[in-house]
Design a protein around this motif. Structure first.
Motif, PDB file in Angstrom:
ATOM      1  N   PHE A 128       0.977  -1.148   0.148  1.00  0.00           N
ATOM      2  CA  PHE A 128       0.000  -0.030   0.059  1.00  0.00           C
ATOM      3  C   PHE A 128       0.830   1.228  -0.113  1.00  0.00           C
ATOM      4  N   LEU A 129       2.026   1.286   0.570  1.00  0.00           N
ATOM      5  CA  LEU A 129       2.905   2.216   0.593  1.00  0.00           C
ATOM      6  C   LEU A 129       3.352   2.847  -0.830  1.00  0.00           C
ATOM      7  N   PHE A 130       3.155   1.655  -1.722  1.00  0.00           N
ATOM      8  CA  PHE A 130       3.448   2.006  -3.242  1.00  0.00           C
ATOM      9  C   PHE A 130       2.319   2.059  -4.122  1.00  0.00           C
ATOM     10  N   GLY A 131       1.071   2.436  -3.676  1.00  0.00           N
ATOM     11  CA  GLY A 131      -0.201   2.476  -4.169  1.00  0.00           C
ATOM     12  C   GLY A 131      -0.798   0.965  -4.478  1.00  0.00           C
ATOM     13  N   GLY A 132      -0.130  -0.112  -3.890  1.00  0.00           N
ATOM     14  CA  GLY A 132      -0.910  -1.282  -4.082  1.00  0.00           C
ATOM     15  C   GLY A 132      -0.129  -2.020  -5.319  1.00  0.00           C
ATOM     16  N   VAL A 133       0.912  -1.469  -5.541  1.00  0.00           N
ATOM     17  CA  VAL A 133       1.566  -2.083  -7.141  1.00  0.00           C
ATOM     18  C   VAL A 133       2.911  -2.501  -6.742  1.00  0.00           C
ATOM     19  N   SER A 134       2.986  -3.946  -7.148  1.00  0.00           N
ATOM     20  CA  SER A 134       4.392  -4.434  -6.877  1.00  0.00           C
ATOM     21  C   SER A 134       5.252  -3.868  -8.230  1.00  0.00           C
ATOM     22  N   PRO A 135       6.365  -3.581  -8.194  1.00  0.00           N
ATOM     23  CA  PRO A 135       7.087  -3.484  -9.575  1.00  0.00           C
ATOM     24  C   PRO A 135       7.301  -4.530 -10.357  1.00  0.00           C
ATOM     25  N   ILE A 136       7.189  -5.781  -9.802  1.00  0.00           N
ATOM     26  CA  ILE A 136       7.601  -7.060 -10.667  1.00  0.00           C
ATOM     27  C   ILE A 136       6.826  -7.273 -11.998  1.00  0.00           C
ATOM     28  N   ASN A 137       5.955  -7.022 -12.045  1.00  0.00           N
ATOM     29  CA  ASN A 137       5.204  -7.253 -13.397  1.00  0.00           C
ATOM     30  C   ASN A 137       5.500  -6.459 -14.475  1.00  0.00           C
ATOM     31  N   ALA A 138       5.592  -5.236 -14.071  1.00  0.00           N
ATOM     32  CA  ALA A 138       6.108  -4.294 -14.959  1.00  0.00           C
ATOM     33  C   ALA A 138       7.786  -4.527 -15.406  1.00  0.00           C
ATOM     34  N   GLN A 139       8.567  -5.021 -14.421  1.00  0.00           N
ATOM     35  CA  GLN A 139       9.899  -5.474 -14.589  1.00  0.00           C
ATOM     36  C   GLN A 139       9.894  -6.577 -15.486  1.00  0.00           C
ATOM     37  N   ASN A 140       8.912  -7.681 -15.281  1.00  0.00           N
ATOM     38  CA  ASN A 140       8.785  -8.711 -16.078  1.00  0.00           C
ATOM     39  C   ASN A 140       8.484  -8.302 -17.605  1.00  0.00           C
ATOM     40  N   ARG A 141       7.664  -7.277 -17.984  1.00  0.00           N
ATOM     41  CA  ARG A 141       7.357  -6.982 -18.983  1.00  0.00           C
ATOM     42  C   ARG A 141       8.497  -6.280 -19.840  1.00  0.00           C
ATOM     43  N   GLU A 142       9.408  -5.680 -19.233  1.00  0.00           N
ATOM     44  CA  GLU A 142      10.480  -5.245 -19.624  1.00  0.00           C
ATOM     45  C   GLU A 142      11.549  -6.147 -20.027  1.00  0.00           C
ATOM     46  N   LEU A 143      11.530  -7.135 -19.141  1.00  0.00           N
ATOM     47  CA  LEU A 143      12.535  -8.377 -19.509  1.00  0.00           C
ATOM     48  C   LEU A 143      11.954  -9.148 -20.726  1.00  0.00           C
ATOM     49  N   LEU A 144      10.436  -9.308 -20.837  1.00  0.00           N
ATOM     50  CA  LEU A 144       9.851  -9.968 -22.046  1.00  0.00           C
ATOM     51  C   LEU A 144      10.426  -9.165 -23.432  1.00  0.00           C
ATOM     52  N   ASP A 145      10.380  -7.771 -23.229  1.00  0.00           N
ATOM     53  CA  ASP A 145      10.707  -7.130 -24.425  1.00  0.00           C
ATOM     54  C   ASP A 145      12.191  -7.183 -24.835  1.00  0.00           C
ATOM     55  N   ALA A 146      12.818  -7.187 -23.759  1.00  0.00           N
ATOM     56  CA  ALA A 146      14.589  -7.454 -23.790  1.00  0.00           C
ATOM     57  C   ALA A 146      14.855  -8.779 -24.318  1.00  0.00           C
ATOM     58  N   LEU A 147      14.174  -9.897 -23.907  1.00  0.00           N
ATOM     59  CA  LEU A 147      14.442 -11.131 -24.600  1.00  0.00           C
ATOM     60  C   LEU A 147      13.987 -11.139 -25.990  1.00  0.00           C
ATOM     61  N   ARG A 148      12.739 -10.609 -26.632  1.00  0.00           N
ATOM     62  CA  ARG A 148      12.092 -10.630 -27.836  1.00  0.00           C
ATOM     63  C   ARG A 148      13.101  -9.854 -28.586  1.00  0.00           C
ATOM     64  N   LYS A 149      13.638  -8.668 -28.128  1.00  0.00           N
ATOM     65  CA  LYS A 149      14.557  -7.819 -29.043  1.00  0.00           C
ATOM     66  C   LYS A 149      15.867  -8.684 -29.310  1.00  0.00           C
ATOM     67  N   ASP A 150      16.681  -9.379 -28.235  1.00  0.00           N
ATOM     68  CA  ASP A 150      17.715 -10.131 -28.439  1.00  0.00           C
ATOM     69  C   ASP A 150      17.441 -11.141 -29.296  1.00  0.00           C
ATOM     70  N   PHE A 151      16.359 -11.863 -29.065  1.00  0.00           N
ATOM     71  CA  PHE A 151      16.280 -13.067 -29.947  1.00  0.00           C
ATOM     72  C   PHE A 151      16.249 -12.636 -31.471  1.00  0.00           C
ATOM     73  N   ALA A 152      15.289 -11.565 -31.675  1.00  0.00           N
ATOM     74  CA  ALA A 152      15.246 -11.179 -33.187  1.00  0.00           C
ATOM     75  C   ALA A 152      16.365 -10.556 -33.881  1.00  0.00           C
ATOM     76  N   GLU A 153      17.323 -10.028 -33.038  1.00  0.00           N
ATOM     77  CA  GLU A 153      18.618  -9.474 -33.415  1.00  0.00           C
ATOM     78  C   GLU A 153      19.481 -10.558 -33.842  1.00  0.00           C
ATOM     79  N   HIS A 154      19.413 -11.672 -33.297  1.00  0.00           N
ATOM     80  CA  HIS A 154      20.214 -12.802 -33.606  1.00  0.00           C
ATOM     81  C   HIS A 154      19.808 -13.834 -34.155  1.00  0.00           C
ATOM     82  N   GLY A 155      18.472 -13.701 -34.687  1.00  0.00           N
ATOM     83  CA  GLY A 155      18.038 -14.537 -35.835  1.00  0.00           C
ATOM     84  C   GLY A 155      17.391 -15.885 -34.998  1.00  0.00           C
ATOM     85  N   LEU A 156      16.749 -15.598 -33.736  1.00  0.00           N
ATOM     86  CA  LEU A 156      16.494 -16.858 -33.231  1.00  0.00           C
ATOM     87  C   LEU A 156      14.708 -16.706 -33.251  1.00  0.00           C
TER      88      LEU A 156
END
Length: 384
Positions: free
Chosen positions: A53-81
């Protein structure tokens, strides 16, 4: 397809994480998911939820996982995977079973799994495997095809995980006032767990020399030593360091790993240490245990003591970590095809096992766990 970018036999990657609430109304239901079966009253969960509740009831983890998903997809695409990446959680949407159902409906039958937990322990490995087993059983009960899931090995000592943390410590040291920088102590932090769970983590061959702390402690100590040595090589200063713990929960009469970070700050201040860098090596991203227990609680304790502190960054969606995930995936794929790929690892412990051995990080009560040597499939009649 080039051998070095060949994901076969895998046709998809699943990012498997803990999950977290994304609004005030989610907090108590989320905590009910986390503590299911423990009989904790709802009023007590509301008290525990104050951190969120100190952070508005929001855990940062889901947003961070979305950022990691984007990073993985970007890396895979750049390396032809050409491999799709999905995301599922243990305790909040998108739920693991829902994600696996979608993957099966999309035609995927051989799935590599990356858990957002780098070290061996019941809660960091075996419990994820139990959740996978439950999800596979649910798909089977629905009459859907059951895919084969393989959990990628522990990556605590992979260069793509370690080197961003080295840079984080160096940046934190540079941020300290110059007059205290050279004498700064490094406090490598990770999540405390019950000592009984720590002592049975991994296999006996993975344990520390004194046999206490199991693979969980041994792996963290190895990473801390690698980072401290790299910092010394870079700065010319051999900073003293210690592995410490945070985020303890549970009954006070049950022994957990110590010392706690706040107790450690008090002890270091009393010993005359001029500054401390808190390095959260046990966490992939800046989720609630980092934002509250370090950035809020431990930082407030340091201010009360008049002790300068800096908190180094977690790995998060660093491109080097995304590249490490690609490396782990292709390494395992090559192994499954009968090859003998190079397996990257820093420190003294070497690369971990691909398949969790029987008896590794045992459960409190026997339950089936997928993606291990003891897995017999969702139709098994007895727990593994």
């Amino acid at each position: 397809m080039p051998e070095q970018c060949d994901p076969r036999p895998y046709d998809a990657l699943l990012l498997l994480s803990f999950g977290g609430p994304e609004g005030p109304d989610d907090v108590v239901p989320f905590l009910e998911n986390v503590t299911r079966g423990r009989g904790i009253p709802r009023e007590r969960l509301k008290e525990v939820g104050q951190h969120y509740f100190l952070f508005g009831g929001v855990s940062p983890i889901n947003a961070q996982n979305r950022e990691l998903l984007d990073a993985l997809r970007k890396d895979f695409a750049e390396h032809g995977l050409d491999l799709p990446v999905y995301w599922g959680n243990r305790n909040w949407a998108p739920y693991l079973t829902d994600t696996l159902r979608t993957m099966v409906q999309d035609g995927h039958r051989r799935i590599a799994v990356l858990a957002t937990s780098a070290y061996a322990s019941y809660s960091g490995c075996r419990q994820y495997r139990e959740n996978l087993a439950d999800a596979l059983a649910a798909l089977r009960a629905e009459g859907l095809p059951v895919p084969q899931v393989d959990k990628l090995r522990h990556y605590f000592n992979h260069p793509g995980f370690v080197r961003p943390m080295v840079d984080g410590v160096l940046a934190s040291l540079a941020a300290l006032p110059q007059e205290v920088r050279a004498g700064a102590h490094l406090a490598f932090t990770t999540h405390s767990i019950p000592t009984a769970a720590a002592d049975t983590s991994g296999t006996p061959a993975d344990h520390t020399q004194d046999g206490e702390g199991g693979a969980y402690v041994a792996q963290h100590l190895d990473v801390a030593r690698v980072i401290a040595d790299a910092v010394a090589a870079e700065t010319g200063v051999d900073h003293p360091w210690r592995l410490v713990y945070q985020s303890r929960s549970g009954a006070p009469h049950i022994p957990w790993l110590e010392p706690d970070i706040c107790d450690h700050l008090e002890e270091r201040h009393a010993a005359g240490v001029p500054a401390v860098v808190m390095a959260p090596i046990g966490f992939v991203s800046d989720h609630m245990e980092v934002k509250y227990d370090l950035d809020t609680e431990a930082t407030a304790k340091a201010a009360e003591l008049g002790l300068p502190v800096a908190r180094s960054a977690t790995v998060g969606a660093d491109p080097r970590f995304a590249a490490a995930v690609r490396d782990l995936l292709l390494e395992r794929a090559a192994t499954e095809r009968g090859g003998a790929p190079e397996r990257c690892a820093l420190g003294a412990l070497g690369p971990g096992h691909d398949l969790c051995p029987v008896g590794c990080c045992p459960a409190r009560a026997p339950r089936p766990a997928a993606a291990g040597a003891d897995w017999r499939g969702p139709a098994a009649e007895a727990p593994a």
